[in-house]
Scaffold this motif. Structure first.
Motif, PDB file in Angstrom:
ATOM      1  N   ASN A 224      -4.330  -8.636   6.121  1.00 53.02           N
ATOM      2  CA  ASN A 224      -4.124  -7.999   7.324  1.00 53.02           C
ATOM      3  C   ASN A 224      -2.866  -7.631   7.809  1.00 53.02           C
ATOM      4  O   ASN A 224      -1.712  -8.202   8.085  1.00 53.02           O
ATOM      5  CB  ASN A 224      -4.570  -9.031   8.374  1.00 53.02           C
ATOM      6  CG  ASN A 224      -4.531  -8.566   9.834  1.00 53.02           C
ATOM      7  OD1 ASN A 224      -4.174  -7.413  10.156  1.00 53.02           O
ATOM      8  ND2 ASN A 224      -4.986  -9.402  10.586  1.00 53.02           N
ATOM      9  N   PRO A 225      -2.405  -6.161   7.257  1.00 49.16           N
ATOM     10  CA  PRO A 225      -1.139  -5.739   7.367  1.00 49.16           C
ATOM     11  C   PRO A 225      -0.337  -5.786   8.902  1.00 49.16           C
ATOM     12  O   PRO A 225       0.626  -5.954   9.018  1.00 49.16           O
ATOM     13  CB  PRO A 225      -1.100  -4.363   6.905  1.00 49.16           C
ATOM     14  CG  PRO A 225      -2.571  -4.345   5.992  1.00 49.16           C
ATOM     15  CD  PRO A 225      -3.319  -5.258   6.606  1.00 49.16           C
ATOM     16  N   HIS A 261       1.378  -1.473   2.705  1.00 46.89           N
ATOM     17  CA  HIS A 261      -0.120  -1.633   3.388  1.00 46.89           C
ATOM     18  C   HIS A 261      -0.965  -1.915   2.030  1.00 46.89           C
ATOM     19  O   HIS A 261      -2.014  -2.838   2.535  1.00 46.89           O
ATOM     20  CB  HIS A 261      -0.223  -0.234   4.253  1.00 46.89           C
ATOM     21  CG  HIS A 261      -1.390  -0.204   4.934  1.00 46.89           C
ATOM     22  ND1 HIS A 261      -2.631  -0.059   4.396  1.00 46.89           N
ATOM     23  CD2 HIS A 261      -1.804  -0.609   6.221  1.00 46.89           C
ATOM     24  CE1 HIS A 261      -3.634  -0.210   5.538  1.00 46.89           C
ATOM     25  NE2 HIS A 261      -3.038  -0.578   6.538  1.00 46.89           N
ATOM     26  N   LYS A 265      -3.114  -5.195   2.238  1.00 44.74           N
ATOM     27  CA  LYS A 265      -4.529  -4.963   2.375  1.00 44.74           C
ATOM     28  C   LYS A 265      -5.347  -5.617   1.117  1.00 44.74           C
ATOM     29  O   LYS A 265      -6.486  -6.140   1.298  1.00 44.74           O
ATOM     30  CB  LYS A 265      -4.891  -3.767   2.410  1.00 44.74           C
ATOM     31  CG  LYS A 265      -5.938  -3.301   3.123  1.00 44.74           C
ATOM     32  CD  LYS A 265      -6.433  -3.680   4.436  1.00 44.74           C
ATOM     33  CE  LYS A 265      -7.947  -3.165   4.850  1.00 44.74           C
ATOM     34  NZ  LYS A 265      -8.155  -3.861   6.283  1.00 44.74           N
ATOM     35  N   LYS A 266      -4.849  -5.789  -0.120  1.00 43.06           N
ATOM     36  CA  LYS A 266      -5.596  -6.101  -0.968  1.00 43.06           C
ATOM     37  C   LYS A 266      -5.301  -7.593  -1.348  1.00 43.06           C
ATOM     38  O   LYS A 266      -5.711  -8.268  -2.160  1.00 43.06           O
ATOM     39  CB  LYS A 266      -4.915  -5.349  -2.394  1.00 43.06           C
ATOM     40  CG  LYS A 266      -5.438  -4.142  -2.588  1.00 43.06           C
ATOM     41  CD  LYS A 266      -5.159  -3.289  -3.822  1.00 43.06           C
ATOM     42  CE  LYS A 266      -5.763  -3.831  -5.034  1.00 43.06           C
ATOM     43  NZ  LYS A 266      -6.978  -3.698  -5.145  1.00 43.06           N
TER      44      LYS A 266
END
Length: 512
Positions: A224-225, A261, A265-266
């Motif tokens: 969750n950036p 990001h 996200k990963k």
């Protein structure tokens, strides 16, 4: 803000007063001697004013140092050279007979104090900055063990695919954090958030400190950036107090923001990632670009009050049988003193998540390796399961110090200086399951020592001096061992079934 804290923050302003005044006094002394005129009154007043302002600067500096946001050792140097400067200036005012000697000493000490202050404010390389390497924009998704061979066989693969061959699959490794996130943090963040300077109580130079966060709590929410302040602060308006990097500092480019990001996200993993990819017509197995991300396309940054992310990182760990057995056995936690000592030496210490006390040690950030650093690992001997020493000048004798780590399951010695003599020290590791010797000076003569590692399952020998005959002998002694030599090719459609791979002759032992 408390009044004392406010006084401390005035130190960078106050400190310039004694610098200018004392240098002016010294210049007047030189001018007096050259022009043969009497300006002792002016010189005396300047020395008195400079000494008085130096006292004020020392007081404000001491208050600022109590924040704990700066490296203690460097603060001590700056503090004591500053105090010595003040003392010399006061003596130069009082002892007119020795004024030249005292003022010369004052200027020298003033220069040193200013240099240490510059290191604290701008980083240790502010005067002679190191050359920055250009930022890469594509993530290499294939491990170095595979890229060379894939490059030489890509043409053949494409031809086979066009003739109706089933697309092939291959494992790839990525290390997004080390290859892309660390250079961004080093170039744009370390000057304020590292061992030298810890603004907001935050350090970003090791995995452990990134996970820990700063005075305002966690900064990272994997996956969750927008809930991760390490990312969302980049999107705030430049004049916002929470915007990072601060106004006037070098800002991150759109591609660098996109890389952060992408990483968060990963899952914001600090480990190498292993996944399977399919190689078909028109595919390029050696490159996967970070998705282009324009700032206008990003969601609106949350308010400053909502930037503190909650939760902790539970990295996914691929656990093997011996390791899983060890992890199921409770062990006491390592002492905070031992962990602090390792982290001060830039050794990254990670846990296995879910409240486990077992640990991993990574030397990837160690700039000045010495074998004494391995002695420090003895303080976490019972908890340590994995060690990564890749690209460090490790010698054969250094491996003697690892013989006592009976719980060790993974050992990465990639591109170190070890030879056959060093492998003899590893045969006393009863739980060793994975050993990476890629890019070392190992030959066939050293392999028999590994037969004593009865639980060894994976061995990397890419770019060593081991011959196919030596590998074949080791496979006979250890049939369960998977030996990765790096050489492989894809099969022709008329010789093997769909999805099958054939190894070149002499390299059939490369993949299990």
């Amino acid at each position: 803000m408390l009044p004392t804290e406010l006084i401390g923050r005035f130190h960078p302003l106050i400190v310039h007063l004694p610098i200018g005044i004392l240098l002016f006094a010294f210049a007047m002394m030189v001018f007096q001697r050259i022009r043969k005129i009497d300006i002792e009154v002016v010189i005396g007043f300047a020395l008195f004013s400079g000494a008085l302002c130096s006292v004020a600067a020392c007081v404000a500096g001491w208050i600022l140092a109590q924040s704990g946001e700066y490296d203690a050792a460097l603060v001590a140097k700056h503090q004591w050279t500053g105090i010595a400067t003040t003392a010399m200036a006061a003596l130069a005012f009082a002892l007119k007979r020795f004024r030249w000697i005292l003022m010369t000493s004052t200027v020298i000490l003033l220069t040193l104090a200013g240099h240490y202050g510059g290191n604290l404010t701008h980083g240790e390389d502010y005067l002679f900055p190191k050359k920055k390497t250009a930022q890469r924009v594509n993530i290499p998704n294939l491990d170095s063990l595979q890229i060379a061979e894939l490059a030489s066989t890509t043409a053949g693969q494409t031809a086979n695919t066009e003739n109706g061959a089933v697309p092939q699959t291959v494992e790839r490794k990525t290390f997004i954090y080390q290859d892309y996130v660390v250079p961004i943090l080093e170039n744009k963040c370390y000057s304020c958030h590292s061992a030298t300077k810890m603004k907001g109580g935050l350090r970003l130079d090791t995995e452990a400190f990134i996970k820990k966060g700063g005075k305002n709590g966690s900064i990272l929410s994997p996956g969750n950036p927008n809930a991760s302040s390490i990312f969302s602060c980049l999107l705030l308006p430049a004049d916002d107090d929470k915007h990072m990097p601060p106004k006037g500092k070098p800002q991150l480019s759109e591609q660098e923001i996109a890389a952060l990001h992408f990483w968060i996200k990963k899952g914001a993993s600090f480990q190498e990632q292993i996944e399977t990819i399919t190689i078909g017509a028109g595919s390029n197995p050696t490159a996967l670009a970070i998705p282009s991300l324009k700032l206008a396309e990003l969601p609106k940054a949350p308010s400053a009050d909502s930037l503190v992310a909650k939760g902790s990182l539970n990295a996914s760990i691929n656990r093997s049988s011996q390791e899983a057995s060890i992890l199921s056995t409770p062990v006491g936690a390592a002492t905070p003193t031992a962990l602090t000592q390792l982290q001060q030496n830039n050794i990254i210490i990670s846990d296995f998540g879910q409240g486990s006390n077992y640990l991993m040690a990574n030397f990837v950030n160690v700039k000045k390796y010495s074998s004494s650093l391995l002695d420090d690992l003895n303080n976490i001997n019972k908890q340590l399961l994995r060690i990564r020493l890749s690209n460090q000048p490790v010698q054969d004798d250094d491996l003697k110090k690892l013989a006592g780590f009976k719980s060790l399951t993974w050992l990465n010695l990639e591109k170190t200086n070890i030879s056959d003599a060093g492998l003899a020290h590893l045969q006393n590791l009863p739980n060793l399951e994975q050993l990476n010797l890629y890019g070392t000076n190992i030959t066939d003569r050293g392999l028999p020592a590994l037969t004593q590692c009865v639980h060894l399952k994976t061995l990397y020998l890419w770019q060593t001096k081991v011959s196919p005959q030596g590998v074949e002998q080791l496979k006979k002694a250890m049939p369960q061992l998977q030996i990765v030599m790096g050489g492989f090719q894809f099969a022709k459609p008329d010789s093997m079934g769909p999805g099958k791979k054939e190894l070149p002759s002499g390299n059939k032992q490369a993949l299990k």
